[in-house]
Each structure stands twice: as C-alpha cells, then as structure tokens.
Design a protein around this motif. Structure first.
Motif, PDB file in Angstrom:
ATOM      1  N   ARG A 100       0.896  -1.881 -29.538  1.00 60.01           N
ATOM      2  CA  ARG A 100      -0.021  -1.243 -28.592  1.00 60.01           C
ATOM      3  C   ARG A 100      -0.423  -2.223 -27.490  1.00 60.01           C
ATOM      4  O   ARG A 100      -0.419  -1.873 -26.303  1.00 60.01           O
ATOM      5  CB  ARG A 100      -1.272  -0.763 -29.331  1.00 60.01           C
ATOM      6  CG  ARG A 100      -2.237  -0.013 -28.418  1.00 60.01           C
ATOM      7  CD  ARG A 100      -3.583   0.128 -29.036  1.00 60.01           C
ATOM      8  NE  ARG A 100      -4.193  -1.200 -29.070  1.00 60.01           N
ATOM      9  CZ  ARG A 100      -5.306  -1.492 -29.711  1.00 60.01           C
ATOM     10  NH1 ARG A 100      -5.922  -0.586 -30.406  1.00 60.01           N
ATOM     11  NH2 ARG A 100      -5.802  -2.702 -29.681  1.00 60.01           N
ATOM     12  N   ASP A 101      -0.724  -3.461 -27.864  1.00 63.80           N
ATOM     13  CA  ASP A 101      -1.112  -4.460 -26.863  1.00 63.80           C
ATOM     14  C   ASP A 101       0.039  -4.780 -25.915  1.00 63.80           C
ATOM     15  O   ASP A 101      -0.170  -4.976 -24.716  1.00 63.80           O
ATOM     16  CB  ASP A 101      -1.600  -5.740 -27.548  1.00 63.80           C
ATOM     17  CG  ASP A 101      -2.954  -5.559 -28.220  1.00 63.80           C
ATOM     18  OD1 ASP A 101      -3.632  -4.541 -27.942  1.00 63.80           O
ATOM     19  OD2 ASP A 101      -3.333  -6.435 -29.025  1.00 63.80           O
TER      20      ASP A 101
ATOM     21  N   GLU B  87       2.497  -2.707 -25.090  1.00 62.71           N
ATOM     22  CA  GLU B  87       2.661  -1.544 -24.205  1.00 62.71           C
ATOM     23  C   GLU B  87       1.574  -1.530 -23.138  1.00 62.71           C
ATOM     24  O   GLU B  87       1.847  -1.218 -21.974  1.00 62.71           O
ATOM     25  CB  GLU B  87       2.625  -0.253 -25.025  1.00 62.71           C
ATOM     26  CG  GLU B  87       3.863  -0.050 -25.867  1.00 62.71           C
ATOM     27  CD  GLU B  87       3.756   1.116 -26.837  1.00 62.71           C
ATOM     28  OE1 GLU B  87       2.674   1.731 -26.921  1.00 62.71           O
ATOM     29  OE2 GLU B  87       4.751   1.406 -27.524  1.00 62.71           O
ATOM     30  N   ARG B  88       0.357  -1.876 -23.524  1.00 64.55           N
ATOM     31  CA  ARG B  88      -0.744  -1.933 -22.558  1.00 64.55           C
ATOM     32  C   ARG B  88      -0.456  -3.003 -21.496  1.00 64.55           C
ATOM     33  O   ARG B  88      -0.671  -2.768 -20.308  1.00 64.55           O
ATOM     34  CB  ARG B  88      -2.062  -2.249 -23.282  1.00 64.55           C
ATOM     35  CG  ARG B  88      -3.250  -2.277 -22.336  1.00 64.55           C
ATOM     36  CD  ARG B  88      -4.524  -2.571 -23.070  1.00 64.55           C
ATOM     37  NE  ARG B  88      -4.850  -1.435 -23.939  1.00 64.55           N
ATOM     38  CZ  ARG B  88      -5.748  -1.464 -24.902  1.00 64.55           C
ATOM     39  NH1 ARG B  88      -6.404  -2.564 -25.154  1.00 64.55           N
ATOM     40  NH2 ARG B  88      -5.994  -0.389 -25.615  1.00 64.55           N
TER      41      ARG B  88
END
Length: 119
Positions: free
Chosen positions: A78-79, A81-82
C-alpha cells in the motif's frame, strides 16, 4: 575417556596402583561435577531462550506469524502504491504547471505586442 599417557605412579606395587586409581577417580569426579554444573547452566539458559520465544509467539494476532507477515506485506505494498501515485501526481502537476506558465508567458507577450502595436 581415554588417556594417551600412562597415569603417573609414585613407586611400584599395589599401593602405587591404588594411588593412581584413586587419583583417576578424583579426576573423573571433578570432571563429572564440572560437566553437571555446565549442563545445569545450559539448561537454565535454554529455558530462558524458550520462554522468550514463547513470549514473542504470543505477540502475533491469533498466534499466526504468517498472517502477521502478510499484513506487513500488504502495508508495504500500500505504501509503495501510494508513493507511485504521489510521484505520478507530482509529475503531472509539473507538466501542467509548465504548460500553464508557457501559455501565460505567451499570452503576456501577445497582450504586450498588441498594446505596443495599437499605439
């Protein structure tokens, strides 16, 4: 236990042999005491290590270390992708900002030229 050298004896005869055997028995007894003490220390340290491992295992939700690892992998993904999203946004902002700057400069030059030519 094997001895490469013959045991030291003072003199000859039965008394010398008995003295040598007593000396060997004392040495074996001393080594047994040392080994027993070493084993007890190792067992205590092993118990401490096992207790610590058990404490660590209790820290996993539902005693599921693999699930814990997967949760961290999901957070890392997630990090990442962010970070890619923010990088793409910044890149897009720079492109559009540069185009807006160029259009503003050209519009300013056009207005300046139009004003100068009309006077």
């Amino acid at each position: 236990m094997r001895y490469h050298d013959k045991p030291h004896t003072d003199g000859e005869g039965w008394e010398a042999v008995v003295t040598a055997i007593d000396s060997l028995r004392d040495e074996i007894g001393q080594r047994h005491t040392e080994n027993t003490s070493s084993i007890e220390v190792i067992q205590q340290e092993l118990k401490i290590a096992i207790d610590r491992i058990d404490d660590i295992a209790k820290g996993f939700p539902d005693n599921d270390p693999d699930g814990h690892r997967r949760a961290h992998e999901a957070l890392i993904k997630r990090d990442e992708e962010r970070a890619r999203l923010y990088s793409a946004l910044r890149e897009e902002l720079v492109k559009k900002g540069l185009w807006a700057f160029i259009v503003a400069v050209l519009a300013g030059l056009w207005i300046l030229l139009k004003t100068k030519l009309s006077h």
